[in-house]
Design an enzyme around this catalytic site. Structure first.
Site, PDB file in Angstrom:
ATOM      1  CG  HIS A  99      12.674 -31.017   8.268  1.00  0.00           C
ATOM      2  ND1 HIS A  99      11.419 -31.080   8.829  1.00  0.00           N
ATOM      3  CD2 HIS A  99      13.318 -32.119   8.729  1.00  0.00           C
ATOM      4  CE1 HIS A  99      11.316 -32.166   9.577  1.00  0.00           C
ATOM      5  NE2 HIS A  99      12.452 -32.814   9.523  1.00  0.00           N
ATOM      6  CG  ASP A 121       7.341 -30.787   9.316  1.00  0.00           C
ATOM      7  OD1 ASP A 121       6.811 -29.672   9.337  1.00  0.00           O
ATOM      8  OD2 ASP A 121       8.393 -31.041   8.685  1.00  0.00           O
ATOM      9  CG  HIS A 123       5.096 -27.525   6.471  1.00  0.00           C
ATOM     10  ND1 HIS A 123       5.702 -26.971   7.576  1.00  0.00           N
ATOM     11  CD2 HIS A 123       4.312 -26.555   5.925  1.00  0.00           C
ATOM     12  CE1 HIS A 123       5.312 -25.703   7.701  1.00  0.00           C
ATOM     13  NE2 HIS A 123       4.468 -25.429   6.717  1.00  0.00           N
ATOM     14  CG  ASP A 125       9.066 -31.238   5.169  1.00  0.00           C
ATOM     15  OD1 ASP A 125       8.466 -30.196   4.850  1.00  0.00           O
ATOM     16  OD2 ASP A 125       9.723 -31.345   6.218  1.00  0.00           O
ATOM     17  CG  HIS A 138      12.418 -25.922   3.830  1.00  0.00           C
ATOM     18  ND1 HIS A 138      12.010 -25.185   4.921  1.00  0.00           N
ATOM     19  CD2 HIS A 138      11.716 -25.429   2.780  1.00  0.00           C
ATOM     20  CE1 HIS A 138      11.096 -24.296   4.543  1.00  0.00           C
ATOM     21  NE2 HIS A 138      10.917 -24.423   3.252  1.00  0.00           N
ATOM     22  CG  ASP A 224       9.730 -28.325  11.112  1.00  0.00           C
ATOM     23  OD1 ASP A 224       9.593 -27.301  11.810  1.00  0.00           O
ATOM     24  OD2 ASP A 224       9.904 -28.297   9.873  1.00  0.00           O
ATOM     25  CG  ASP A 226       6.959 -26.233  11.012  1.00  0.00           C
ATOM     26  OD1 ASP A 226       6.573 -27.396  11.230  1.00  0.00           O
ATOM     27  OD2 ASP A 226       7.424 -25.891   9.904  1.00  0.00           O
ATOM     28  CD  GLU A 269      12.691 -25.385   8.751  1.00  0.00           C
ATOM     29  OE1 GLU A 269      12.765 -24.142   8.828  1.00  0.00           O
ATOM     30  OE2 GLU A 269      12.888 -26.020   7.694  1.00  0.00           O
TER      31      GLU A 269
END
Length: 297
Positions: A99, A121, A123, A125, A138, A224, A226, A269
């Site tokens: 990312h 995402d 996360h 980030d 990332h 992302d 994920d 990702e």
């Protein structure tokens, strides 16, 4: 939907993290038929190929932000190519890679006029070297884009912050580092966690996200993989249980596409080493198609 000139740019970079494999993400997405799928929707597709990325073994880890010099150089290269897409009025799709590539893509898209960013995402980030437990870049791009973090990352493209917190909406968040959680809560960024998705439903979350960015003529999507539940997308760099379902992700893309303001996106990702029969890349291609006009009726 208005037919677009779409340019695909591969960024086979896994320098922003410590687990190998996401450098093969662009190949996986191409193998899953991205170009043909979008062409069937009537768009004109140009595949730029891959941006060159150094081998991570060639770069020594640095304290604070690992491989800072090399990641910065790749992001600057992304910025230079992305600026050409903006000037040519092309819809740019950046295939990661990890990312950290979004530092370059978003810097370019935000230069001429204010840009809204929807960050999908697991996360946040939103780490800096001081808050990050790993030093992996990332986990830092959102912070860098608002002007916080290592100076070389903040200054990709041009000096200083590229976004204000009110220009960012995050969706699907469910895994934050301890100090990152505090930073994000204080940041002014609009964050829809998985609890918000569960309680309100994806249609409401997606429409609220668009409404919060109503003042911005252009929207960039940073997806992302994920963000999806690992049962749907097993081949990702950092899997976290409890993510978006197949239909929630498609509905989000469809509603964002209906807005008519999305001009660019990242897909990041994808890790084919951890995947099953390229399922994650195939799902990524389906989601891009939903964003760019694929509908049930």
């Amino acid at each position: 939907m208005h037919k677009k000139n779409i340019r695909i740019i591969g960024v086979p970079m896994d320098l922003g993290q410590s687990r190998r494999g996401v450098d093969m993400g662009p190949s996986a997405a191409r193998y899953a038929g991205l170009q043909a799928r979008l062409a069937r929707l009537g768009h004109t597709i140009h595949d730029e190929g891959n941006i060159p990325v150094p081998n991570p073994e060639e770069d020594v880890a640095q304290s604070g932000a690992r491989r800072l010099k090399t990641v910065t150089a790749v992001c600057q290269n992304i910025y230079d190519i992305a600026r050409k897409c903006v000037l040519a009025d092309e819809f740019a799709i950046f295939l990661g890679g990890d990312h950290s590539i979004s530092i370059g893509s978003i810097a370019a898209q935000s230069q001429d006029e204010p840009l809204g960013v929807i960050w999908i995402d697991a996360h946040g980030d939103f780490n800096t070297p001081e808050s990050s437990p790993t030093g992996n870049i990332h986990g830092m791009p959102v912070a860098a884009l608002i002007g916080e973090g290592p100076e070389p990352l903040v200054n990709v493209g041009k000096s200083g912050a590229k976004l204000k917190p009110r220009q960012i909406v995050q969706i699907g968040i469910r895994d934050l580092d301890e100090m990152e959680r505090v930073r994000l809560a204080r940041s002014g960024i609009s964050v829809f966690t998985m609890r918000h998705v569960d309680e309100m439903g994806m249609a409401s979350v997606a429409r609220q996200a668009i409404d919060r960015l109503r003042h911005f003529p252009r929207i960039h999507i940073s997806l992302d993989m994920d963000s999806l539940d690992p049962d749907e997308a097993p081949g990702v760099g950092t899997a976290v249980p409890g993510g978006l379902s197949y239909r929630e992700a498609h509905l989000l893309m469809e509603i964002l596409g209906d807005s008519g303001r999305v001009q660019s996106m990242d897909i990041v990702e994808i890790n084919p080493i951890l995947d099953t029969m390229n399922r994650t890349a195939e799902l990524a291609v389906e989601l891009v198609a939903s964003l760019l006009g694929q509908r049930i009726l």
